[in-house]
Structure formats: C-alpha cells, structure tokens
Design a protein around this motif. Structure first.
Motif, PDB file in Angstrom:
ATOM      1  N   VAL A   1       0.851  -1.204   0.000  1.00  0.00           N
ATOM      2  CA  VAL A   1       0.000   0.000   0.000  1.00  0.00           C
ATOM      3  C   VAL A   1       0.884   1.250   0.000  1.00  0.00           C
ATOM      4  CG1 VAL A   1      -1.691   1.324   1.307  1.00  0.00           C
ATOM      5  CG2 VAL A   1      -1.974  -1.132   1.056  1.00  0.00           C
ATOM      6  N   THR A   2       1.930   1.246   0.838  1.00  0.00           N
ATOM      7  CA  THR A   2       2.848   2.392   0.875  1.00  0.00           C
ATOM      8  C   THR A   2       3.498   2.573  -0.478  1.00  0.00           C
ATOM      9  OG1 THR A   2       3.365   1.865   3.144  1.00  0.00           O
ATOM     10  CG2 THR A   2       4.867   3.362   2.052  1.00  0.00           C
ATOM     11  N   GLY A   3       4.023   1.468  -1.020  1.00  0.00           N
ATOM     12  CA  GLY A   3       4.729   1.530  -2.298  1.00  0.00           C
ATOM     13  C   GLY A   3       3.834   2.047  -3.403  1.00  0.00           C
ATOM     14  N   ILE A   4       2.600   1.566  -3.440  1.00  0.00           N
ATOM     15  CA  ILE A   4       1.691   1.963  -4.527  1.00  0.00           C
ATOM     16  C   ILE A   4       1.257   3.420  -4.360  1.00  0.00           C
ATOM     17  CG2 ILE A   4      -0.585   1.578  -5.551  1.00  0.00           C
ATOM     18  CD1 ILE A   4      -0.093  -1.447  -4.724  1.00  0.00           C
ATOM     19  N   THR A   5       0.802   3.773  -3.157  1.00  0.00           N
ATOM     20  CA  THR A   5       0.295   5.137  -2.990  1.00  0.00           C
ATOM     21  C   THR A   5       1.421   6.165  -3.113  1.00  0.00           C
ATOM     22  OG1 THR A   5       0.416   4.836  -0.603  1.00  0.00           O
ATOM     23  CG2 THR A   5      -1.752   4.599  -1.624  1.00  0.00           C
ATOM     24  N   ALA A   6       2.674   5.743  -2.817  1.00  0.00           N
ATOM     25  CA  ALA A   6       3.772   6.703  -2.921  1.00  0.00           C
ATOM     26  C   ALA A   6       4.262   6.847  -4.354  1.00  0.00           C
ATOM     27  CB  ALA A   6       4.921   6.285  -2.014  1.00  0.00           C
ATOM     28  N   TYR A   7       3.986   5.872  -5.211  1.00  0.00           N
ATOM     29  CA  TYR A   7       4.586   5.891  -6.545  1.00  0.00           C
ATOM     30  C   TYR A   7       3.614   5.984  -7.690  1.00  0.00           C
ATOM     31  CZ  TYR A   7       9.043   5.472  -4.612  1.00  0.00           C
ATOM     32  OH  TYR A   7      10.157   5.785  -3.916  1.00  0.00           O
ATOM     33  N   SER A   8       2.322   5.885  -7.420  1.00  0.00           N
ATOM     34  CA  SER A   8       1.411   5.818  -8.540  1.00  0.00           C
ATOM     35  C   SER A   8       0.041   6.344  -8.165  1.00  0.00           C
ATOM     36  CB  SER A   8       1.318   4.351  -8.968  1.00  0.00           C
ATOM     37  OG  SER A   8       0.133   4.119  -9.664  1.00  0.00           O
ATOM     38  N   ALA A   9      -0.583   7.037  -9.126  1.00  0.00           N
ATOM     39  CA  ALA A   9      -1.957   7.487  -8.906  1.00  0.00           C
ATOM     40  C   ALA A   9      -2.902   6.605  -9.705  1.00  0.00           C
ATOM     41  CB  ALA A   9      -2.088   8.952  -9.295  1.00  0.00           C
ATOM     42  N   LYS A  10      -2.370   5.486 -10.248  1.00  0.00           N
ATOM     43  CA  LYS A  10      -3.194   4.622 -11.099  1.00  0.00           C
ATOM     44  C   LYS A  10      -4.484   4.139 -10.428  1.00  0.00           C
ATOM     45  CE  LYS A  10      -0.145   2.777 -14.579  1.00  0.00           C
ATOM     46  NZ  LYS A  10       0.585   1.611 -15.042  1.00  0.00           N
ATOM     47  N   PRO A  11      -4.435   3.720  -9.143  1.00  0.00           N
ATOM     48  CA  PRO A  11      -5.687   3.250  -8.545  1.00  0.00           C
ATOM     49  C   PRO A  11      -6.789   4.306  -8.600  1.00  0.00           C
ATOM     50  CG  PRO A  11      -3.866   2.572  -7.206  1.00  0.00           C
ATOM     51  CD  PRO A  11      -3.305   3.488  -8.253  1.00  0.00           C
ATOM     52  N   LEU A  12      -6.422   5.592  -8.488  1.00  0.00           N
ATOM     53  CA  LEU A  12      -7.434   6.651  -8.585  1.00  0.00           C
ATOM     54  C   LEU A  12      -8.033   6.680  -9.985  1.00  0.00           C
ATOM     55  CD1 LEU A  12      -5.647   9.526  -6.627  1.00  0.00           C
ATOM     56  CD2 LEU A  12      -7.550   8.124  -5.849  1.00  0.00           C
ATOM     57  N   GLY A  13      -7.178   6.503 -10.990  1.00  0.00           N
ATOM     58  CA  GLY A  13      -7.636   6.450 -12.377  1.00  0.00           C
ATOM     59  C   GLY A  13      -8.535   5.251 -12.604  1.00  0.00           C
ATOM     60  N   MET A  14      -8.206   4.151 -11.925  1.00  0.00           N
ATOM     61  CA  MET A  14      -9.010   2.940 -12.083  1.00  0.00           C
ATOM     62  C   MET A  14     -10.424   3.146 -11.542  1.00  0.00           C
ATOM     63  SD  MET A  14      -6.029   0.205 -11.305  1.00  0.00           S
ATOM     64  CE  MET A  14      -7.000  -1.238 -11.036  1.00  0.00           C
ATOM     65  N   ILE A  15     -10.533   3.873 -10.429  1.00  0.00           N
ATOM     66  CA  ILE A  15     -11.868   4.139  -9.882  1.00  0.00           C
ATOM     67  C   ILE A  15     -12.672   4.953 -10.882  1.00  0.00           C
ATOM     68  CG2 ILE A  15     -13.195   5.160  -7.999  1.00  0.00           C
ATOM     69  CD1 ILE A  15     -10.810   5.135  -6.309  1.00  0.00           C
ATOM     70  N   PHE A  16     -12.008   5.911 -11.520  1.00  0.00           N
ATOM     71  CA  PHE A  16     -12.681   6.751 -12.504  1.00  0.00           C
ATOM     72  C   PHE A  16     -13.226   5.885 -13.645  1.00  0.00           C
ATOM     73  CE2 PHE A  16     -12.550   9.396 -16.362  1.00  0.00           C
ATOM     74  CZ  PHE A  16     -13.466  10.370 -15.982  1.00  0.00           C
ATOM     75  N   LYS A  17     -12.357   4.954 -14.130  1.00  0.00           N
ATOM     76  CA  LYS A  17     -12.787   4.074 -15.216  1.00  0.00           C
ATOM     77  C   LYS A  17     -13.952   3.207 -14.780  1.00  0.00           C
ATOM     78  CE  LYS A  17      -8.367   3.897 -17.509  1.00  0.00           C
ATOM     79  NZ  LYS A  17      -7.101   3.225 -17.331  1.00  0.00           N
ATOM     80  N   LEU A  18     -13.888   2.744 -13.536  1.00  0.00           N
ATOM     81  CA  LEU A  18     -14.971   1.919 -12.995  1.00  0.00           C
ATOM     82  C   LEU A  18     -16.268   2.729 -12.988  1.00  0.00           C
ATOM     83  CD1 LEU A  18     -14.910  -0.974 -11.748  1.00  0.00           C
ATOM     84  CD2 LEU A  18     -15.075   0.134  -9.527  1.00  0.00           C
TER      85      LEU A  18
END
Ligand code: UDP
Ligand code: MG
Length: 322
Positions: A229-246
């Motif tokens: 979770v730390t690694g992802i939230t510190a290095y990427s905003a992709k999950p936010l983009g994924m919610i948008f696509k959803l």
C-alpha cells in the motif's frame, strides 16, 4: 530549484565503502554475520566502515554489538528508541554513512557478504552508479513467502511500473545516488522503489538467497500488504484512475439498464428485474466502498507526509562521532 546537499563525501577521510545493516532482534546471529562480513571486507575493500542500525530490538542485539565493537574498530552502531521498521533503519544508515559507495544488506546472513567484490566491480570500473543484487533462487523461502513475493511484485509492476521482481534491498549505491535519496523530502520511504526511480545507470548481479543464520523472518503477509500500500500510494496514482474508469463503466451499464427498463415499461412486459436490481445495488455498493478505501489510502499517505514527524528517533550510538 536546486537542492544543496551537504555530502560527507567532501570529507577527505571518507572510506571507499560504507556497509549499512538494519537489524531487528538479530542477537543470535549478528556476531557470526559480522565475522563473515569483516573477513570479506578486509580482503576486497580495506577502506570501509560498517553501520549496524538496531531497529529497537527486544533481544540482546545491542549488547552483542557493543561486544563486537571492541573487536572491530570499523564497526559502528545506532540504536533506535523503538522498532521503526526496516525502511527507517536504512534511512538512518544512509544519513550516517560517509563512504564513496554504500551497500545495504540484511543482518541475518541471507545476503551473502561473499558477493561484495562483485557488487564493487562495476562501480569501481565506472560502469554503474547502482549495483543491485538480484535474487536468482529463493530456495530457502517457504511457499507462503514465495507466493507473497510473487503477488507483491506483480501488483507493484501493474500499478507503479516499477519492476521489483527478484530485486532486494541488497544493493550498492554511489555517493551521488545516496545524496539524491537523502534530498527526497518525503517521509514515507520505499528504498527499493526509490533507487529504481532515480534512474542512475544500474547493473545487476545474481545471488542465491542463503538461509537465515538464526531466527525467523520478520515479514508476515500483513507487513507485506502494508508495504505494498505504501509503495503503490507513494509511486502511482493509477488506482485513482481505475476508480474513474470503474465509474464510467458503471454509468454505461446503468444507461443500458435504463434503456432496458424503459423498453419493458413500454412493451408492458412482466416486472421482473429483481435480480438485475440486486446485482446493480451490490456492484455499485462495493464499487463505492472500494473507491473510498483507495481514497483513504492516499489520504493516509498525505496525512503521514504532512505530519512530517521524524522517521526514527535515536536512543544511542556506539561511537559518538565528532
Ligand atoms: N529488519 C529491521 N526492522 C524490522 C524488520 C526487519 O531492521 O522491523 C531487518 C532484519 O533484522 C533483517 C532485514 O531487516 O536484517 C530483513 O528482515 P527479514 O530477514 O525479517 O526479512 P526477509 O529476509 O524475510 O525479507
Ligand atoms: Mg531475511
């Protein structure tokens, strides 16, 4: 804006190599590990220093270190007030190290000191500023550890674009790379990801992960999830983009359902639709929760950064320097 870093490398007495060893409850094996390490260092790199960072061990790690300190004049130690985690221990080591190159390695013997000459060679030859030891075999790991590592690396590659498969914290960094990392303002750190992110010329050297000298791994599944979770939230905003696509997907699906509902209303066909309604409610309900969860993870990361607390506190050092 340029950041000026006061680098210990300007110090003419700086050794060629600093070795940083994070240690948490490693009392049983630390003496044997240091014995192996100094034997290799004496042979391949006479100008060296070793920093063991005792990450708030609850066993006799610190007492053992003090004993070993008498035997090895180039050994130095830092003791945290409590357990702050391996990332904090690595950071403390980077801040203390004065070497023209720095190697980070585990205290449990899983990162073989015998590999040091191979890590030094590409750096001395000027071919690489980072030399990463790359895991060839994980024979000493159980299947749970292997599955965890596989999932962790896949997730990181998918969401952050950082390929961490087979990578480890066992790596050599040139002084310029160390200074670059130290200049990062962020508090939540992920050493492996950050070194890849810097983009300095890197070479890889393969190694077999040795069994631990003593004790058990400190990394459970829960800790790995937290690191991911730390690694992802510190290095990427992709999950936010994924919610948008959803969300877009959901809108399209809802629109299609609306058309179907209107059609059945006009044709006065039977009022079924209970199943589709349940599916829609459940789907959007869980999608909402998922979205809030992802936002929460980013918010937590921001919260940590804004608090800007020190990443560790030092209780004592073995040889207080000038
Ligand atoms: N470690 C640490 N703080 C912690 C957990 C681990 O400094 O909170 C150190 C540990 O003593 C070892 C290294 O980090 O030197 C790797 O830990 P471990 O062997 O438990 O992890 P694994 O090899 O299973 O990845
Ligand atoms: Mg280990």
């Amino acid at each position: 804006m340029t950041t000026v870093v006061a680098s210990p490398a300007h110090d003419a007495r700086a050794p060629e190599l600093s070795v940083i060893v994070p240690a948490f409850n490693e009392g049983a094996g630390i003496a044997m590990f240091l014995g192996r390490l100094f034997e290799v260092l004496r042979a391949c790199c006479p100008e060296h220093e070793v920093w063991v960072i005792d990450d708030g061990s609850r066993d006799d790690t610190w007492t053992r270190l003090r004993e070993e300190c008498i035997r090895y004049p180039r050994l130095d130690g830092v003791r945290f007030t409590r357990n702050f985690g391996k990332e904090a221990a690595i950071l403390a080591g980077l801040r203390h190290a004065r070497g023209r190159a720095v190697v980070v390695m585990d205290a449990d013997g899983q990162h073989p000191p015998a590999l040091l000459p191979q890590l030094l060679e590409p750096w001395r030859a000027g071919r690489a500023r980072i030399v990463a030891a790359h895991k060839v075999a994980r024979t000493s790991d159980g299947w749970v550890a292997r599955v965890n590592a596989l999932l962790f690396n896949r997730l990181m590659l998918m969401l952050t674009g950082l390929d961490l498969s087979a990578s480890s914290d066992f790596r050599l960094l040139d002084r310029s790379a160390v200074d670059a990392l130290l200049a990062f303002p962020e508090k939540v750190r992920f050493f492996r990801g950050m070194t890849v992110w810097t983009g300095f010329p890197t070479e890889r050297v393969g190694f077999d992960v040795a069994p631990r000298i003593a004790g058990d791994s400190r990394w459970g599944t829960g800790q790995l999830i937290r690191l991911a979770v730390t690694g992802i939230t510190a290095y990427s905003a992709k999950p936010l983009g994924m919610i948008f696509k959803l969300g877009v997907f959901g809108m399209v699906a809802a629109l299609l359902l609306l058309i179907q509902a209107l059609y059945s209303w006009f044709t006065e066909s039977a009022v079924s639709g209970w199943t589709s309604l349940t599916v829609v409610v459940l789907f959007f309900g869980s999608a909402n929760l998922l979205g809030i969860g992802v936002l929460g993870a980013y918010l937590a990361q921001l919260f940590e950064e804004i608090k800007a607390r020190p990443p560790f506190l030092i209780r004592e050092t073995l040889r207080p320097h000038d």
